[in-house]
Write a protein that holds these residues in place. Structure first.
Motif, PDB file in Angstrom:
ATOM      1  N   SER A   1       0.827  -1.198   0.000  1.00 52.58           N
ATOM      2  CA  SER A   1       0.000   0.000   0.000  1.00 52.58           C
ATOM      3  C   SER A   1       0.870   1.260   0.000  1.00 52.58           C
ATOM      4  CB  SER A   1      -0.889  -0.013   1.246  1.00 52.58           C
ATOM      5  OG  SER A   1      -1.446   1.250   1.474  1.00 52.58           O
ATOM      6  N   ARG A   2       0.423   2.279  -0.736  1.00 56.98           N
ATOM      7  CA  ARG A   2       1.128   3.564  -0.721  1.00 56.98           C
ATOM      8  C   ARG A   2       1.126   4.156   0.684  1.00 56.98           C
ATOM      9  NH1 ARG A   2      -1.839   7.325  -3.232  1.00 56.98           N
ATOM     10  NH2 ARG A   2      -3.658   5.977  -3.269  1.00 56.98           N
ATOM     11  N   ASN A   3       0.040   3.946   1.405  1.00 58.35           N
ATOM     12  CA  ASN A   3      -0.050   4.464   2.772  1.00 58.35           C
ATOM     13  C   ASN A   3       0.960   3.779   3.685  1.00 58.35           C
ATOM     14  OD1 ASN A   3      -2.144   6.197   2.129  1.00 58.35           O
ATOM     15  ND2 ASN A   3      -3.691   4.632   2.509  1.00 58.35           N
ATOM     16  N   THR A   4       1.187   2.501   3.475  1.00 65.48           N
ATOM     17  CA  THR A   4       2.177   1.775   4.262  1.00 65.48           C
ATOM     18  C   THR A   4       3.567   2.333   4.006  1.00 65.48           C
ATOM     19  OG1 THR A   4       0.837  -0.232   4.202  1.00 65.48           O
ATOM     20  CG2 THR A   4       3.184  -0.498   4.687  1.00 65.48           C
ATOM     21  N   ILE A   5       3.877   2.600   2.752  1.00 64.80           N
ATOM     22  CA  ILE A   5       5.188   3.158   2.404  1.00 64.80           C
ATOM     23  C   ILE A   5       5.361   4.531   3.039  1.00 64.80           C
ATOM     24  CG2 ILE A   5       6.629   3.993   0.502  1.00 64.80           C
ATOM     25  CD1 ILE A   5       5.316   1.705  -1.180  1.00 64.80           C
ATOM     26  N   ALA A   6       4.336   5.358   2.964  1.00 65.34           N
ATOM     27  CA  ALA A   6       4.407   6.686   3.567  1.00 65.34           C
ATOM     28  C   ALA A   6       4.602   6.588   5.080  1.00 65.34           C
ATOM     29  CB  ALA A   6       3.140   7.472   3.247  1.00 65.34           C
ATOM     30  N   LYS A   7       3.927   5.646   5.704  1.00 64.90           N
ATOM     31  CA  LYS A   7       4.071   5.439   7.148  1.00 64.90           C
ATOM     32  C   LYS A   7       5.493   5.014   7.491  1.00 64.90           C
ATOM     33  CE  LYS A   7       2.224   2.645  10.906  1.00 64.90           C
ATOM     34  NZ  LYS A   7       1.285   1.581  11.261  1.00 64.90           N
ATOM     35  N   TRP A   8       6.033   4.077   6.714  1.00 64.01           N
ATOM     36  CA  TRP A   8       7.406   3.629   6.945  1.00 64.01           C
ATOM     37  C   TRP A   8       8.379   4.791   6.822  1.00 64.01           C
ATOM     38  CZ3 TRP A   8       7.604  -1.265   3.345  1.00 64.01           C
ATOM     39  CH2 TRP A   8       6.873  -2.297   3.940  1.00 64.01           C
ATOM     40  N   LYS A   9       8.175   5.643   5.826  1.00 63.14           N
ATOM     41  CA  LYS A   9       9.079   6.764   5.620  1.00 63.14           C
ATOM     42  C   LYS A   9       9.025   7.731   6.800  1.00 63.14           C
ATOM     43  CE  LYS A   9       9.500   8.232   1.262  1.00 63.14           C
ATOM     44  NZ  LYS A   9       9.080   8.636  -0.088  1.00 63.14           N
ATOM     45  N   LYS A  10       7.860   7.917   7.382  1.00 63.46           N
ATOM     46  CA  LYS A  10       7.751   8.770   8.565  1.00 63.46           C
ATOM     47  C   LYS A  10       8.454   8.146   9.761  1.00 63.46           C
ATOM     48  CE  LYS A  10       3.403  11.007   7.428  1.00 63.46           C
ATOM     49  NZ  LYS A  10       1.980  11.135   7.768  1.00 63.46           N
ATOM     50  N   ILE A  11       8.246   6.841   9.942  1.00 60.81           N
ATOM     51  CA  ILE A  11       8.838   6.147  11.086  1.00 60.81           C
ATOM     52  C   ILE A  11      10.359   6.127  10.987  1.00 60.81           C
ATOM     53  CG2 ILE A  11       9.099   3.887  12.183  1.00 60.81           C
ATOM     54  CD1 ILE A  11       6.137   3.375  11.480  1.00 60.81           C
ATOM     55  N   TYR A  12      10.895   5.830   9.814  1.00 55.81           N
ATOM     56  CA  TYR A  12      12.323   5.658   9.638  1.00 55.81           C
ATOM     57  C   TYR A  12      13.015   6.910   9.095  1.00 55.81           C
ATOM     58  CZ  TYR A  12      11.370   0.853  10.741  1.00 55.81           C
ATOM     59  OH  TYR A  12      10.978  -0.274  11.379  1.00 55.81           O
ATOM     60  N   GLN A  13      12.288   8.015   9.029  1.00 55.11           N
ATOM     61  CA  GLN A  13      12.839   9.319   8.661  1.00 55.11           C
ATOM     62  C   GLN A  13      13.506   9.343   7.296  1.00 55.11           C
ATOM     63  OE1 GLN A  13      12.223  12.006  10.651  1.00 55.11           O
ATOM     64  NE2 GLN A  13      11.049  10.595  11.931  1.00 55.11           N
ATOM     65  N   TYR A  14      12.909   8.652   6.322  1.00 50.84           N
ATOM     66  CA  TYR A  14      13.395   8.718   4.951  1.00 50.84           C
ATOM     67  C   TYR A  14      12.712   9.885   4.273  1.00 50.84           C
ATOM     68  CZ  TYR A  14      15.862   4.277   4.987  1.00 50.84           C
ATOM     69  OH  TYR A  14      16.746   3.272   5.227  1.00 50.84           O
ATOM     70  N   SER A  15      13.480  10.674   3.552  1.00 46.83           N
ATOM     71  CA  SER A  15      12.906  11.815   2.875  1.00 46.83           C
ATOM     72  C   SER A  15      12.625  11.483   1.418  1.00 46.83           C
ATOM     73  CB  SER A  15      13.861  13.004   2.940  1.00 46.83           C
ATOM     74  OG  SER A  15      15.069  12.679   2.296  1.00 46.83           O
ATOM     75  N   ASN A  16      11.691  12.212   0.828  1.00 45.05           N
ATOM     76  CA  ASN A  16      11.386  12.015  -0.593  1.00 45.05           C
ATOM     77  C   ASN A  16      12.517  12.547  -1.448  1.00 45.05           C
ATOM     78  OD1 ASN A  16       8.901  10.899  -0.102  1.00 45.05           O
ATOM     79  ND2 ASN A  16       7.821  12.835  -0.271  1.00 45.05           N
ATOM     80  N   ILE A  17      12.728  11.881  -2.552  1.00 45.83           N
ATOM     81  CA  ILE A  17      13.770  12.333  -3.495  1.00 45.83           C
ATOM     82  C   ILE A  17      13.067  12.863  -4.724  1.00 45.83           C
ATOM     83  CG2 ILE A  17      15.621  11.575  -5.008  1.00 45.83           C
ATOM     84  CD1 ILE A  17      16.505   9.671  -2.862  1.00 45.83           C
TER      85      ILE A  17
END
Length: 72
Positions: free
Chosen positions: A56-72
């Motif tokens: 899910s796109r929402n799962t990916i967005a959640k992971w990025k928030k949790i693990y502090q990955y920024s968008n490129i």
């Protein structure tokens, strides 16, 4: 790792059964970081990454928030 398990599932059962079992999968921290690094290295959007890994796109967005990955 979970990624290896998915590859084995695809080889054994094909893609049709793999798609049916998407509700039951879970990821460990290492696999999440591999998926997010794959996105960074290949300049993928959340949509492209979700289609590739069937997440899910929402799962990916959640992971990025949790693990502090920024968008490129």
């Amino acid at each position: 790792m979970a990624n290896d398990i998915f590859e084995v599932e695809r080889a054994l059962f094909g893609n049709s059964n793999f798609v049916d079992n998407q509700k039951l999968k879970s990821y460990d921290e290492t696999t999440i970081k591999i998926v997010l690094n794959h996105q960074k290295e290949n300049n993928l959007t959340n949509i492209e990454l979700s289609n590739h890994y069937k997440i899910s796109r929402n799962t990916i967005a959640k992971w990025k928030k949790i693990y502090q990955y920024s968008n490129i």
